[in-house]
Design a protein around this motif. Structure first.
Motif, PDB file in Angstrom:
ATOM      1  N   VAL A   1      22.251 -35.359   9.054  1.00 43.08           N
ATOM      2  CA  VAL A   1      21.094 -35.072   9.909  1.00 43.08           C
ATOM      3  C   VAL A   1      20.834 -33.571   9.983  1.00 43.08           C
ATOM      4  CG1 VAL A   1      20.221 -35.177  12.288  1.00 43.08           C
ATOM      5  CG2 VAL A   1      21.351 -37.163  11.280  1.00 43.08           C
ATOM      6  N   SER A   2      21.900 -32.804  10.176  1.00 44.19           N
ATOM      7  CA  SER A   2      21.774 -31.361  10.329  1.00 44.19           C
ATOM      8  C   SER A   2      21.231 -30.698   9.059  1.00 44.19           C
ATOM      9  CB  SER A   2      23.120 -30.750  10.698  1.00 44.19           C
ATOM     10  OG  SER A   2      23.003 -29.361  10.898  1.00 44.19           O
ATOM     11  N   CYS A   3      21.770 -31.065   7.908  1.00 40.46           N
ATOM     12  CA  CYS A   3      21.321 -30.443   6.655  1.00 40.46           C
ATOM     13  C   CYS A   3      19.912 -30.881   6.282  1.00 40.46           C
ATOM     14  CB  CYS A   3      22.295 -30.765   5.522  1.00 40.46           C
ATOM     15  SG  CYS A   3      23.832 -29.824   5.616  1.00 40.46           S
ATOM     16  N   PHE A   4      19.593 -32.160   6.465  1.00 38.83           N
ATOM     17  CA  PHE A   4      18.256 -32.621   6.109  1.00 38.83           C
ATOM     18  C   PHE A   4      17.205 -31.987   7.010  1.00 38.83           C
ATOM     19  CE2 PHE A   4      14.586 -35.307   5.667  1.00 38.83           C
ATOM     20  CZ  PHE A   4      14.591 -35.622   4.315  1.00 38.83           C
ATOM     21  N   ASN A   5      17.545 -31.780   8.282  1.00 39.55           N
ATOM     22  CA  ASN A   5      16.602 -31.172   9.222  1.00 39.55           C
ATOM     23  C   ASN A   5      16.705 -29.652   9.254  1.00 39.55           C
ATOM     24  OD1 ASN A   5      15.198 -33.478  10.454  1.00 39.55           O
ATOM     25  ND2 ASN A   5      17.224 -34.069  11.163  1.00 39.55           N
ATOM     26  N   ASN A   6      17.535 -29.089   8.362  1.00 45.87           N
ATOM     27  CA  ASN A   6      17.684 -27.630   8.238  1.00 45.87           C
ATOM     28  C   ASN A   6      18.162 -26.973   9.524  1.00 45.87           C
ATOM     29  OD1 ASN A   6      14.632 -27.900   6.413  1.00 45.87           O
ATOM     30  ND2 ASN A   6      16.672 -27.793   5.506  1.00 45.87           N
ATOM     31  N   VAL A   7      19.104 -27.639  10.204  1.00 47.18           N
ATOM     32  CA  VAL A   7      19.646 -27.111  11.455  1.00 47.18           C
ATOM     33  C   VAL A   7      20.845 -26.210  11.196  1.00 47.18           C
ATOM     34  CG1 VAL A   7      20.651 -27.686  13.700  1.00 47.18           C
ATOM     35  CG2 VAL A   7      18.851 -29.140  12.733  1.00 47.18           C
ATOM     36  N   GLY A   8      21.818 -26.710  10.421  1.00 47.12           N
ATOM     37  CA  GLY A   8      23.029 -25.949  10.114  1.00 47.12           C
ATOM     38  C   GLY A   8      24.259 -26.565  10.732  1.00 47.12           C
ATOM     39  N   PRO A   9      24.572 -26.225  11.995  1.00 45.88           N
ATOM     40  CA  PRO A   9      25.769 -26.812  12.617  1.00 45.88           C
ATOM     41  C   PRO A   9      25.553 -28.263  13.002  1.00 45.88           C
ATOM     42  CG  PRO A   9      24.600 -25.445  14.197  1.00 45.88           C
ATOM     43  CD  PRO A   9      23.924 -25.239  12.873  1.00 45.88           C
ATOM     44  N   GLY A  10      26.641 -29.013  13.012  1.00 40.26           N
ATOM     45  CA  GLY A  10      26.581 -30.401  13.442  1.00 40.26           C
ATOM     46  C   GLY A  10      27.634 -30.645  14.497  1.00 40.26           C
ATOM     47  N   PHE A  11      28.266 -31.804  14.430  1.00 40.77           N
ATOM     48  CA  PHE A  11      29.314 -32.153  15.385  1.00 40.77           C
ATOM     49  C   PHE A  11      30.583 -32.533  14.618  1.00 40.77           C
ATOM     50  CE2 PHE A  11      25.271 -33.039  17.488  1.00 40.77           C
ATOM     51  CZ  PHE A  11      25.423 -32.323  18.660  1.00 40.77           C
ATOM     52  N   GLY A  12      31.663 -32.702  15.335  1.00 41.58           N
ATOM     53  CA  GLY A  12      32.922 -33.042  14.681  1.00 41.58           C
ATOM     54  C   GLY A  12      33.472 -31.860  13.906  1.00 41.58           C
ATOM     55  N   LYS A  13      33.795 -32.101  12.655  1.00 40.98           N
ATOM     56  CA  LYS A  13      34.404 -31.062  11.812  1.00 40.98           C
ATOM     57  C   LYS A  13      33.394 -30.075  11.249  1.00 40.98           C
ATOM     58  CE  LYS A  13      38.244 -34.089  10.395  1.00 40.98           C
ATOM     59  NZ  LYS A  13      39.289 -33.380  11.158  1.00 40.98           N
ATOM     60  N   VAL A  14      32.093 -30.260  11.527  1.00 43.62           N
ATOM     61  CA  VAL A  14      31.065 -29.305  11.081  1.00 43.62           C
ATOM     62  C   VAL A  14      30.341 -28.724  12.295  1.00 43.62           C
ATOM     63  CG1 VAL A  14      30.708 -30.272   8.779  1.00 43.62           C
ATOM     64  CG2 VAL A  14      29.438 -31.234  10.706  1.00 43.62           C
ATOM     65  N   GLY A  15      31.119 -28.463  13.352  1.00 44.03           N
ATOM     66  CA  GLY A  15      30.574 -27.909  14.581  1.00 44.03           C
ATOM     67  C   GLY A  15      30.090 -26.488  14.398  1.00 44.03           C
ATOM     68  N   PRO A  16      29.576 -25.859  15.475  1.00 43.60           N
ATOM     69  CA  PRO A  16      28.975 -24.520  15.381  1.00 43.60           C
ATOM     70  C   PRO A  16      29.915 -23.425  14.913  1.00 43.60           C
ATOM     71  CG  PRO A  16      29.277 -25.188  17.676  1.00 43.60           C
ATOM     72  CD  PRO A  16      29.516 -26.400  16.835  1.00 43.60           C
ATOM     73  N   PHE A  17      31.212 -23.549  15.173  1.00 44.42           N
ATOM     74  CA  PHE A  17      32.162 -22.532  14.731  1.00 44.42           C
ATOM     75  C   PHE A  17      33.010 -23.015  13.558  1.00 44.42           C
ATOM     76  CE2 PHE A  17      32.112 -20.864  19.359  1.00 44.42           C
ATOM     77  CZ  PHE A  17      30.896 -20.233  19.104  1.00 44.42           C
ATOM     78  N   ASP A  18      32.573 -24.104  12.921  1.00 42.22           N
ATOM     79  CA  ASP A  18      33.245 -24.623  11.728  1.00 42.22           C
ATOM     80  C   ASP A  18      32.296 -24.463  10.542  1.00 42.22           C
ATOM     81  OD1 ASP A  18      35.613 -25.697  13.114  1.00 42.22           O
ATOM     82  OD2 ASP A  18      34.162 -27.045  14.058  1.00 42.22           O
ATOM     83  N   GLY A  19      32.634 -25.033   9.416  1.00 39.49           N
ATOM     84  CA  GLY A  19      31.774 -24.909   8.242  1.00 39.49           C
ATOM     85  C   GLY A  19      31.822 -26.150   7.382  1.00 39.49           C
TER      86      GLY A  19
END
Length: 482
Positions: free
Chosen positions: A425-443
């Motif tokens: 969802v995050s990558c398709f909507n061009n947001v960047g961070p997501g939840f779980g292991k791809v949170g705002p301070f993760d990659g």
């Protein structure tokens, strides 16, 4: 299909990228990064060579561009500039893996802000500048820039503008497309410059202010610190939050303000919905997370900042919202889908589409109750034609199919539903961070090469709003019939 015009235009775009690569080259020289400067010089030479082949070897007899050519040009240009933009990362060996470097570059140009770099300290000033500058170029659109400031652009290039600019409807502000593009870019440049000045007033260096202004303007979110914006002062955070919201507004409204058509701005349904959603979402989240901060100013600032960052799909962070209560995370997740206004630099479905879909649903509900009634869907006080409603519904169907397809492809990874679905969802909507292991301070470094390619395609599909990339791989697109 006017193939010669398509490839000639792609060649011109690559020449533009070669010129823009001079900027990080200058940054490398300023900061004494000799080896990095060489990598940019080599990349410029490669771009000039590829651009020369496409521009001078393929001379079109006709410069007419129809819708089909517009879609093809946009898709190919974004693929080529992403590939060439990858080169300096690889040559400098700061991102030695090509797939990783391609992911980072696509994330930059599509203004997604998803990163595979766990430690930003490994990047030179030049590479930090380049990755953020790709946000700025991708935000308003590379081809829109060319239409604004390069000569000999045919007025049928409205087809290019419609294919590259985000939103369900793109029209002319003034009779000529070139003048429309110029107006949009001048507004874009002015807002970027104003933000950079205000950030410098808050204590940022010139380099920091430019990098963050680029990231905000393009609603991208690449920063230069591991905690994104978290360690900057409250003043800096409020400035960035304010400009994220400003860049999430339809740029046509800024033009209307400049020509003093204030009443038209105040009648904008999309603008008022945008403001209402930001206020409502911020208030709910603030009440939900107050117990975490026990401080009213910090609670309001962090809530407004994260709502602004997600609804505009910028992706900057002041806190790790991954640790917030489920209600707050749920609101942010919904905002990932909605996105900003049409005609802004934000990603997502676009608020105007969400409004039209909601109104269509209400109309169908009324039809069930009153089959003989006639109810027109209205937007900005005007009835919306059926073809527009049909295109919005079709786009939404494709939008959901694409997100689910990306999610299924990511399901080969062992990271769980929350991580994989939010990444899709995050990558398709061009947001960047997501939840779980791809949170705002993760990659996104946890993903395999295959998944990074899938997510790169997802970012391109989301930024170009599906059709250009799908059509360019359809054999019928390349037929000689118009």
């Amino acid at each position: 299909m006017n193939l010669k015009m398509v490839f000639n235009t792609v060649g011109r775009m690559i020449f533009l990228e070669a010129a823009l690569l001079v900027l990080p080259l200058i940054v490398a020289l300023i900061y004494g990064e000799g080896s990095i400067a060489i990598s940019y010089l080599i990349t410029i030479l490669i771009a000039l060579a590829v651009g020369s082949v496409l521009k001078f070897a393929v001379k079109p007899k006709s410069q007419v561009i129809y819708a089909k050519e517009g879609f093809a040009i946009v898709a190919l240009v974004w693929l080529f500039i992403s590939l060439i933009g990858t080169v300096p990362f690889v040559i400098s060996k700061e991102i030695p893996n090509f797939i990783d470097a391609f992911f980072e570059t696509v994330s930059g140009f599509t203004t997604t802000g998803a990163s595979i770099i766990d430690d930003l300290s490994v990047l030179s000033h030049a590479n930090l500048f380049w990755r953020s500058f790709t946000h700025w170029m991708g935000g308003m659109g590379v081809l829109v820039f060319v239409m604004a400031f390069m000569p000999n652009i045919a007025d049928r290039s409205i087809h290019i503008m419609r294919a590259e600019m985000p939103g369900p409807v793109v029209g002319k502000l003034v009779p000529k497309v070139k003048d429309t593009a110029k107006i949009l870019y001048l507004i874009y440049i002015a807002l970027t410059a104003l933000e950079a000045i205000l950030l410098m007033c808050g204590g940022m260096t010139v380099f920091e202010s430019l990098v963050h202004a680029f990231g905000t303007a393009g609603t991208g979110g690449f920063g230069i610190r591991a905690d994104s914006i978290g360690s900057y002062s409250p003043y800096i955070q409020w400035v960035i939050a304010s400009f994220m919201l400003l860049f999430g507004i339809n740029f046509n409204l800024y033009y209307l303000i400049l020509v003093r058509r204030i009443k038209s701005v105040l009648k904008s349904t999309e603008l008022w919905c945008y403001v209402a959603i930001v206020i409502f979402a911020s208030a709910i989240i603030a009440s939900n997370v107050f117990s975490i901060y026990n401080n009213f100013p910090d609670t309001i600032r962090n809530s407004v900042f994260q709502v602004a960052a997600i609804i505009t799909t910028t992706g900057f962070s002041t806190v790790d919202f991954n640790t917030w209560p489920e209600l707050s995370k749920g609101i942010l997740f919904v905002l990932m889908f909605i996105g900003g206004c049409a005609g802004s630099t934000a990603g997502g479905l676009k608020l105007s589409r969400a409004i039209l879909l909601f109104k269509q649903s209400l109309r169908e509900f009324k039809r069930l109750l009153h089959p003989r009634s006639v109810n027109a869907v209205r937007m900005e006080g005007k009835p919306v034609d059926e073809s527009t409603l049909s295109s919005v519904s079709t786009y939404f169907g494709l939008y959901m199919i694409c997100i689910l397809s990306v999610f299924l492809l990511l399901s080969f990874e062992p990271f769980g539903l929350e991580t994989n679905f939010s990444a899709a969802v995050s990558c398709f909507n061009n947001v960047g961070p997501g939840f779980g292991k791809v949170g705002p301070f993760d990659g996104y470094s946890i993903y395999s090469g295959f998944s990074k390619i899938v997510l790169s395609v997802a970012m391109l599909l989301g930024r170009l709003e599906i059709y250009p990339l799908l059509l360019v791989f359809n054999p019928a697109t390349w037929s000689k019939n118009k």
